[in-house]
Design a protein around this motif. Structure first.
Motif, PDB file in Angstrom:
ATOM      1  N   ALA A  36      -0.637  -3.144  -3.830  1.00  0.00           N
ATOM      2  CA  ALA A  36      -1.359  -2.064  -3.145  1.00  0.00           C
ATOM      3  C   ALA A  36      -2.652  -2.602  -2.534  1.00  0.00           C
ATOM      4  O   ALA A  36      -2.970  -2.319  -1.367  1.00  0.00           O
ATOM      5  CB  ALA A  36      -1.664  -0.923  -4.110  1.00  0.00           C
ATOM      6  N   SER A  57      -1.820  -5.006   0.364  1.00  0.00           N
ATOM      7  CA  SER A  57      -1.380  -4.243   1.536  1.00  0.00           C
ATOM      8  C   SER A  57      -2.563  -3.572   2.219  1.00  0.00           C
ATOM      9  O   SER A  57      -2.705  -3.626   3.453  1.00  0.00           O
ATOM     10  CB  SER A  57      -0.345  -3.191   1.123  1.00  0.00           C
ATOM     11  OG  SER A  57       0.812  -3.783   0.575  1.00  0.00           O
ATOM     12  N   GLY A  95       3.664  -0.152  -4.441  1.00  0.00           N
ATOM     13  CA  GLY A  95       2.332  -0.668  -4.149  1.00  0.00           C
ATOM     14  C   GLY A  95       1.960  -0.443  -2.692  1.00  0.00           C
ATOM     15  O   GLY A  95       0.840  -0.007  -2.387  1.00  0.00           O
ATOM     16  N   GLU A 116       1.295   3.272  -2.300  1.00  0.00           N
ATOM     17  CA  GLU A 116       0.058   3.687  -2.960  1.00  0.00           C
ATOM     18  C   GLU A 116      -1.177   3.186  -2.230  1.00  0.00           C
ATOM     19  O   GLU A 116      -2.217   3.839  -2.237  1.00  0.00           O
ATOM     20  CB  GLU A 116       0.035   3.190  -4.412  1.00  0.00           C
ATOM     21  CG  GLU A 116       1.049   3.871  -5.311  1.00  0.00           C
ATOM     22  CD  GLU A 116       0.832   5.369  -5.410  1.00  0.00           C
ATOM     23  OE1 GLU A 116       0.151   5.815  -6.328  1.00  0.00           O
ATOM     24  OE2 GLU A 116       1.362   6.097  -4.540  1.00  0.00           O
ATOM     25  N   GLY A 117      -1.059   2.026  -1.577  1.00  0.00           N
ATOM     26  CA  GLY A 117      -2.182   1.506  -0.816  1.00  0.00           C
ATOM     27  C   GLY A 117      -2.697   2.521   0.184  1.00  0.00           C
ATOM     28  O   GLY A 117      -3.915   2.686   0.370  1.00  0.00           O
ATOM     29  N   ASN A 142      -8.479   1.687  -2.827  1.00  0.00           N
ATOM     30  CA  ASN A 142      -7.800   0.942  -3.890  1.00  0.00           C
ATOM     31  C   ASN A 142      -8.758   0.058  -4.686  1.00  0.00           C
ATOM     32  O   ASN A 142      -9.603  -0.630  -4.116  1.00  0.00           O
ATOM     33  CB  ASN A 142      -6.688   0.086  -3.284  1.00  0.00           C
ATOM     34  CG  ASN A 142      -5.595   0.927  -2.669  1.00  0.00           C
ATOM     35  OD1 ASN A 142      -4.677   1.352  -3.349  1.00  0.00           O
ATOM     36  ND2 ASN A 142      -5.697   1.191  -1.369  1.00  0.00           N
ATOM     37  N   THR A 148      -5.715   0.658  -9.601  1.00  0.00           N
ATOM     38  CA  THR A 148      -4.549   1.204  -8.921  1.00  0.00           C
ATOM     39  C   THR A 148      -3.277   0.730  -9.627  1.00  0.00           C
ATOM     40  O   THR A 148      -3.137  -0.441  -9.942  1.00  0.00           O
ATOM     41  CB  THR A 148      -4.518   0.753  -7.446  1.00  0.00           C
ATOM     42  OG1 THR A 148      -5.708   1.195  -6.798  1.00  0.00           O
ATOM     43  CG2 THR A 148      -3.313   1.336  -6.725  1.00  0.00           C
TER      44      THR A 148
END
Length: 353
Positions: free
Chosen positions: A92, A95, A263, A266-267, A273, A277
């Motif tokens: 995350a 990214s 990930g 979620e980023g 982040n 995270t």
């Protein structure tokens, strides 16, 4: 007629004795209790079953689903994966750092602009897959229990995550200021993806694609067949010509790639982040799997069961939040669900003397 079919016919022909009814209730006790909880929550708060609430539950299910799909393969091999949450966190942050807007203050890597989104997805999945393969190699090569291997990997990945968020111009701050193309790709929606005017985010579609891919791998490929054979009986699988090391490494690598999908999502979904995270995402994944019937005895599990397990967990926790239950109790409830689900699962395989 197969042995499974014969056993099914035999069970259906048995009279409905008190013992049979009791076994049926015990085997489905978790679903029954969760259904009762959902009915209770809906009665306490009618907003629980509104369109906006259902889409929220669906969206949260989609966010956590790839982790559960990855962990499930490890459980089918009679293992588990404690590194899942930290791999989610690392991918995350990577990214997000590669897809920050050029105008962001304290941009982590000021010398590069936002990369192509699909390139970043591939980078994240490659990183996740490498950590998964690392786990699988130690499990297969040295016959170490996956609990120990993935615990060690969890600590290694967390260290790398702590170091990464301090690199470049970030200096340990939250990685935010994401490029609009990234956030719209993940949290935006296509024109047809809405219910009653309420948009369904794109990461639901990402989860659907991941689920379809995993279903195909589990049910239509040699890897899926070998995975179930290995989980059911390693020695028999080896004698049958299954490459135990290759299968184990590939299953764990695939799991790592699925964590990276979460990930990547979620980023953008978290949008700010930090090293926290992904914390404890593996608990949700493991709990969803055992609820959905992926057995720790190995060789047993279905994709639809995992989907149901994740959905049931999200229904419960969104509902508990809506009726004002203290969030400090949520970990206790998760732990209780895991213990109860595992106890019910093992009960099916205990030899009655």
């Amino acid at each position: 007629m197969s042995n499974n079919t014969v056993a099914k016919v035999k069970r259906e022909s048995e009279p409905w004795t008190a013992k049979r009814v009791g076994d049926l209730l015990m085997n489905n006790a978790l679903f029954i209790l969760m259904f009762i909880a959902i009915v209770y929550i809906a009665m306490k708060n009618p907003n629980f079953l509104t369109a906006s609430s259902i889409i929220n539950i669906l969206s949260q299910t989609a966010a956590y689903l790839p982790v559960a799909l990855g962990v499930a393969g490890c459980i089918v091999l009679t293992g588990t994966d404690l590194s899942a949450g930290r791999i989610v966190g690392l991918t995350a942050c990577i990214s997000a750092s590669l897809l920050q807007a050029v105008t962001t203050n304290n941009k982590m890597w000021p010398s590069i602009g936002p990369l192509n989104i699909f390139v970043v997805i591939l980078i994240a999945m490659l990183i996740g897959g490498l950590f998964g393969a690392f786990n699988g190699f130690f499990v297969a090569k040295f016959k170490l229990h996956p609990f120990i291997v993935t615990l060690g990997t969890q600590l290694i990945v967390y260290t790398l995550l702590l170091l990464y968020v301090k690199m470049g111009n970030n200096k340990g701050m939250a990685i935010s200021g994401l490029d609009k193309s990234y956030t719209e790709f993940v949290t935006g929606h296509l024109p047809f993806m809405q219910v009653g005017g309420i948009p369904i985010p794109n990461y639901v579609l990402i989860a659907v694609i991941a689920t379809a891919l995993m279903w195909f791998i589990w049910n239509k490929t040699t890897l899926g067949k070998n995975m179930f054979a290995l989980g059911a009986n390693e020695e028999a699988a080896r004698v049958s010509g299954v490459n135990v090391m290759a299968t184990t490494i590939l299953v764990f690598a695939l799991a790592g790639a699925m964590y990276a999908v979460t990930g990547f999502v979620e980023g953008a979904r978290v949008a700010s982040n930090t090293a926290n995270t992904g914390f404890n995402y593996e608990l949700d994944g493991i709990a969803a799997c055992v609820i959905g019937g992926v057995s720790f005895v190995g060789g047993i599990g279905k994709i639809r069961g995992i989907l149901v397990g994740v959905l049931m967990l999200r229904l419960i926790f969104v509902g508990l939040n809506m009726i004002g239950i203290n969030q400090d109790l949520f970990y206790l409830i998760k732990g209780g669900i895991i213990l109860f689900a595992c106890a019910l699962d093992m009960r099916k395989y205990l030899v009655k003397k």
